[in-house]
Design a protein around this motif. Structure first.
Motif, short mmCIF file in Angstrom:
data_model
loop_
_atom_site.label_atom_id
_atom_site.label_comp_id
_atom_site.label_asym_id
_atom_site.label_seq_id
_atom_site.Cartn_x
_atom_site.Cartn_y
_atom_site.Cartn_z
N ASP A 66 1.06 -1.19 -0.22
CA ASP A 66 -0.11 0.05 -0.07
C ASP A 66 0.86 1.13 0.12
O ASP A 66 1.83 1.38 0.82
CB ASP A 66 -0.90 0.03 1.21
CG ASP A 66 -2.12 -1.02 1.15
OD1 ASP A 66 -2.20 -1.62 -0.02
OD2 ASP A 66 -2.73 -1.23 2.23
N THR A 68 1.50 5.21 0.74
CA THR A 68 1.27 6.11 1.61
C THR A 68 0.27 7.19 1.38
O THR A 68 0.00 7.44 0.16
CB THR A 68 2.57 7.20 1.97
OG1 THR A 68 3.65 6.19 2.44
CG2 THR A 68 2.31 8.06 3.03
N VAL A 88 -7.24 1.40 5.96
CA VAL A 88 -6.28 1.99 6.52
C VAL A 88 -4.98 1.51 5.83
O VAL A 88 -4.68 0.43 6.02
CB VAL A 88 -6.30 1.81 8.07
CG1 VAL A 88 -5.17 2.72 8.55
CG2 VAL A 88 -7.58 2.24 8.93
N ARG A 90 -0.85 1.64 5.35
CA ARG A 90 0.25 1.35 6.29
C ARG A 90 0.91 2.40 6.79
O ARG A 90 1.14 2.59 8.13
CB ARG A 90 1.41 0.69 5.50
CG ARG A 90 2.76 0.51 6.07
CD ARG A 90 2.68 -0.33 7.40
NE ARG A 90 4.03 -0.47 7.97
CZ ARG A 90 4.61 0.36 8.69
NH1 ARG A 90 3.62 1.36 9.03
NH2 ARG A 90 5.75 0.34 9.33
N LEU A 105 -10.91 4.47 13.78
CA LEU A 105 -10.28 3.23 13.47
C LEU A 105 -10.93 2.02 13.98
O LEU A 105 -10.60 0.88 13.51
CB LEU A 105 -8.71 3.06 13.57
CG LEU A 105 -7.87 4.14 13.24
CD1 LEU A 105 -6.31 4.12 13.80
CD2 LEU A 105 -7.76 4.32 11.86
N ILE A 110 -8.03 -2.75 8.99
CA ILE A 110 -6.58 -2.49 9.09
C ILE A 110 -5.82 -3.84 9.09
O ILE A 110 -5.83 -5.00 9.56
CB ILE A 110 -6.26 -2.03 10.66
CG1 ILE A 110 -7.01 -1.05 11.01
CG2 ILE A 110 -4.93 -2.08 10.85
CD1 ILE A 110 -6.95 -0.78 12.59
N HIS A 112 -2.68 -4.20 8.32
CA HIS A 112 -1.14 -4.26 8.79
C HIS A 112 -0.97 -4.49 10.12
O HIS A 112 -1.75 -3.97 10.94
CB HIS A 112 -0.33 -3.07 7.96
CG HIS A 112 -0.79 -2.72 6.73
ND1 HIS A 112 0.00 -3.33 5.72
CD2 HIS A 112 -1.45 -1.84 6.19
CE1 HIS A 112 -0.35 -2.85 4.48
NE2 HIS A 112 -1.24 -2.10 4.84
N VAL A 115 0.59 0.31 11.97
CA VAL A 115 0.32 1.51 11.24
C VAL A 115 0.70 2.79 11.61
O VAL A 115 0.83 3.03 12.91
CB VAL A 115 -1.35 1.57 11.20
CG1 VAL A 115 -1.79 2.98 10.63
CG2 VAL A 115 -2.17 0.46 10.69
N ASP A 116 1.54 3.53 11.01
CA ASP A 116 1.87 4.86 11.24
C ASP A 116 0.89 5.78 10.72
O ASP A 116 0.81 6.11 9.60
CB ASP A 116 3.48 4.83 10.56
CG ASP A 116 4.44 3.80 11.05
OD1 ASP A 116 4.66 4.17 12.43
OD2 ASP A 116 5.17 3.17 10.48
N PRO A 161 -3.46 -4.34 16.49
CA PRO A 161 -2.51 -3.82 15.68
C PRO A 161 -1.67 -2.76 16.51
O PRO A 161 -2.27 -2.27 17.62
CB PRO A 161 -3.32 -3.03 14.55
CG PRO A 161 -4.83 -2.76 15.42
CD PRO A 161 -4.80 -3.89 16.13
N ILE A 163 -0.53 1.19 16.60
CA ILE A 163 -0.75 2.27 15.93
C ILE A 163 0.11 3.11 16.46
O ILE A 163 0.30 3.61 17.76
CB ILE A 163 -2.20 2.88 16.25
CG1 ILE A 163 -3.43 1.72 16.16
CG2 ILE A 163 -2.55 4.26 15.55
CD1 ILE A 163 -3.29 1.42 14.73
#
Length: 181
Positions: A66, A68, A88, A90, A105, A110, A112, A115-116, A161, A163
């Motif tokens: 994915d 950005t 969402v 990455r 969220l 999600i 990944h 997630v950043d 995940p 975050i």
């Protein structure tokens, strides 16, 4: 293929849903026959550990990485809102000079494990609602005048995940909370 893997910690419903979605996409792209899809879906839906999901996804082509995604608020009332079942990426970059930001969220897809979210806020504040089992890392965030408001869940359930929220806040405040369900 085993019906349920025996290696690793328990998996979350979100990881199972992600695996089912990958199988459906692989079928739609012609990588799986009807029988293979049925067998692999049965394996994914009965898996209790990551090993069980891995066996259901074995030999599938890797999904494309994915890119950005960047969301920018414009104008004086430039609200940024994301909620419901949105995908969402990455890395999500969010910039708003004057408006408010609300990222929910809790029902998002999600895919990944990490997630950043890079926040760059001016005078507006931000509210982020994370999944109930998420782990939140604020170590890369530079607060402006007001410190972020976040109370970690204790103990966090395994399998959620991570975050990671980074970037900078101006005059606004960041509020983070876990979904109630």
């Amino acid at each position: 293929m085993t019906a349920a893997g025996t290696e690793g910690p328990p998996i979350s419903a979100q990881h199972r849903d992600t695996a089912v979605r990958r199988l459906q996409e692989a079928y739609a792209e012609g990588h799986l026959s009807d029988e293979e899809l049925d067998e692999r879906l049965r394996t994914a839906l009965t898996a209790t550990t990551p090993g069980g999901l891995d066996s259901a996804l074995a030999a599938l082509p890797e999904p494309p990485p994915d890119a950005t995604a960047t969301i920018t608020g414009t104008g004086t009332g430039g609200w940024i809102r994301r909620r419901g079942a949105w995908s969402v990426p990455r890395v999500l970059k969010v910039a708003s000079a004057l408006g408010r930001v609300r990222l929910d969220l809790s029902r998002a897809v999600i895919a990944h494990p990490v997630v950043d979210i890079e926040l760059h806020l001016g005078t507006g504040g931000a509210n982020v609602i994370v999944p109930r089992d998420a782990v939140v890392d604020l170590s890369g965030l530079h607060a402006g005048l007001r410190a972020p408001r976040y109370r970690p869940r204790q103990p966090a359930r395994a399998g959620g995940p991570t975050i990671r929220i980074s970037g900078g806040l101006g005059l606004g405040r960041l509020r983070i909370r876990h979904a109630r369900w």
